[in-house]
Design an enzyme around this catalytic site. Sequence first.
Site, short mmCIF file in Angstrom:
data_model
loop_
_atom_site.label_atom_id
_atom_site.label_comp_id
_atom_site.label_asym_id
_atom_site.label_seq_id
_atom_site.Cartn_x
_atom_site.Cartn_y
_atom_site.Cartn_z
N ARG A 177 5.76 7.59 -1.32
CA ARG A 177 4.62 9.29 -1.19
C ARG A 177 6.00 10.09 -1.25
NH1 ARG A 177 1.59 5.71 -2.78
NH2 ARG A 177 0.47 3.84 -1.86
N HIS B 4 -0.87 -0.34 -15.23
CA HIS B 4 -1.41 -0.88 -14.66
C HIS B 4 -2.89 -1.36 -14.95
CE1 HIS B 4 -3.45 -0.55 -10.35
NE2 HIS B 4 -4.94 -0.79 -11.13
N ASP C 283 5.55 -4.10 -5.09
CA ASP C 283 4.88 -2.61 -5.09
C ASP C 283 4.22 -2.23 -3.40
OD1 ASP C 283 2.13 -1.05 -5.86
OD2 ASP C 283 0.73 -2.61 -6.23
N PRO D 134 -6.75 0.77 -0.98
CA PRO D 134 -5.78 -0.68 -1.86
C PRO D 134 -3.86 -0.37 -1.35
CG PRO D 134 -6.39 1.19 -4.01
CD PRO D 134 -7.68 1.90 -2.22
O1 DOR Z 1 -2.96 -1.31 -4.58
C1 DOR Z 1 -2.41 -0.62 -4.82
N1 DOR Z 1 -2.37 0.56 -4.25
N2 DOR Z 1 -2.11 -0.58 -6.21
C2 DOR Z 1 -1.94 0.85 -6.94
O2 DOR Z 1 -2.10 0.50 -7.93
C3 DOR Z 1 -1.48 1.88 -6.56
C4 DOR Z 1 -1.13 1.01 -4.95
C5 DOR Z 1 -0.92 3.05 -4.57
O3 DOR Z 1 -0.62 3.90 -4.34
O4 DOR Z 1 -1.23 2.59 -3.04
ZN ZN Z 2 -0.80 -0.88 -9.66
#
Ligand code: DOR
Ligand code: ZN
Length: 434
Positions: free
Chosen positions: A64, A181, A307, A325
């Site tokens: 981030r 992805h 991830d 997500p």
């Molecule tokens: O759940 C996810 N979060 N999948 C992704 O591909 C990206 C990631 C995110 O950057 O938050």
């Molecule tokens: Zn991803």
Amino acid sequence: MTSNPIIIRGARPYAEGEPVDIAIAGGIITAIGPGLDLPEGATEIDGSGKILLPGLVDMHTHLREPGREDTETIDTGSAAAALGGYTAVFAMANTDPVADNVVITDHVWQRGQDAGIVDVHPVGAVTVGLKGKQLTEMAAMANGKGRVRMFSDDGVCVEDPLMMRRALEYARGLDVLIAQHAEEPRLTVGAVAHEGPTAARLGLAGWPRAAEEAIVARDALLARDAGYRVHICHASTAGTVELVKWAKAQGISLTAEVTPHHLLLDDSRLETYDAVNKVNPPLRERSDVEALRAALAAGIIDCVATDHAPHAAQEKCCGFAHARPGMLGLQTALSIIAEVMVKPGLLTWREVARVMSERPAEIVRLHDQGRPIEVGEPANLVLVDPEARWTVRSDEFASLSRNNPFEGMELAARVTMTMLRGRVTARDGEVIPR
Ligand code: DOR
Ligand code: ZN
């Protein structure tokens, strides 16, 4: 970076054979054997009852920074990584601004080196702004200070097959990895959960397995034609396992990772509508979880990647459909693998070293990580207490975010020490700054 000599006493490398002492000096392993003498000024670390593994390598982390330093920074993410046993992580490109040029990838690399607790390898974007329209200057990023060796639009799919084909041709010339992805976006418009009986009952729009599998199949064929490798991020379905198996049997250079959350959790978690369980790709059904475990055990799926995807409270404490997500992963990954793979006898600790360190380092061509525990090798190591049981408490975690689906769970095995090039970076739950 120089550090004092260290002797780790009485640990068992890979949980194999008798306990040994390991001497470390100048960042490398200098001796292995029983009853080593303590050199002048050396520090002793008690490794009795512990397993020694090569430092873990995470091919898929979201740190981030730049842009969302309220949810994670390179410092806090590095700390979480060291506490989780990692000595190298790959920071995905979907930052703000996107890591689609050498200024940003070099900056991420430098920030990681300044933090000095884990090697932060920047991932470069495949397309400018992750928009899928124009390839980035991969060569500039690959030749920069950050030596970018993996490119991905992760968060979104490189949707256009011609764009993916060109990306592979360009990557081939540079010997860098393209990580996909896999999500056919026309099949996931509005989707927030795995398409199945649970989502139907809960009234959540479904993300069909075919959205992932269609891209895995397509990219396997593109890899075949390009004669070049493709890596599949976060495999989540039994069908993806079949396709990867098929591709490998054809001699296609396709590799795949699986996340700890897809190996542990299924879509029954959605019953509460708690968005902590929202992730891309979504948590699937128990049959998918079982297929992923078996595939990792069989080497069809190559490796584990976290991830790790931190999000702010306001991005998770809202209606399921509106939440972002992603879930935390760095500090729980090894314990989840111990719980779901080692305890049931699906993987030995030797094989854990393979799927969490050696194989990821091979896939990204990282030559100083995932190395054997032998004299002369870089001292990137992790000590694990295989008998520990602990309860996940995210308020004790180093991450700035709290979107942790494992909160309150009791897990097996715990990282007790992490060492990067001979320097202890984390010990007994504390990060050791340089
Ligand atoms: O759940 C996810 N979060 N999948 C992704 O591909 C990206 C990631 C995110 O950057 O938050
Ligand atoms: Zn991803």
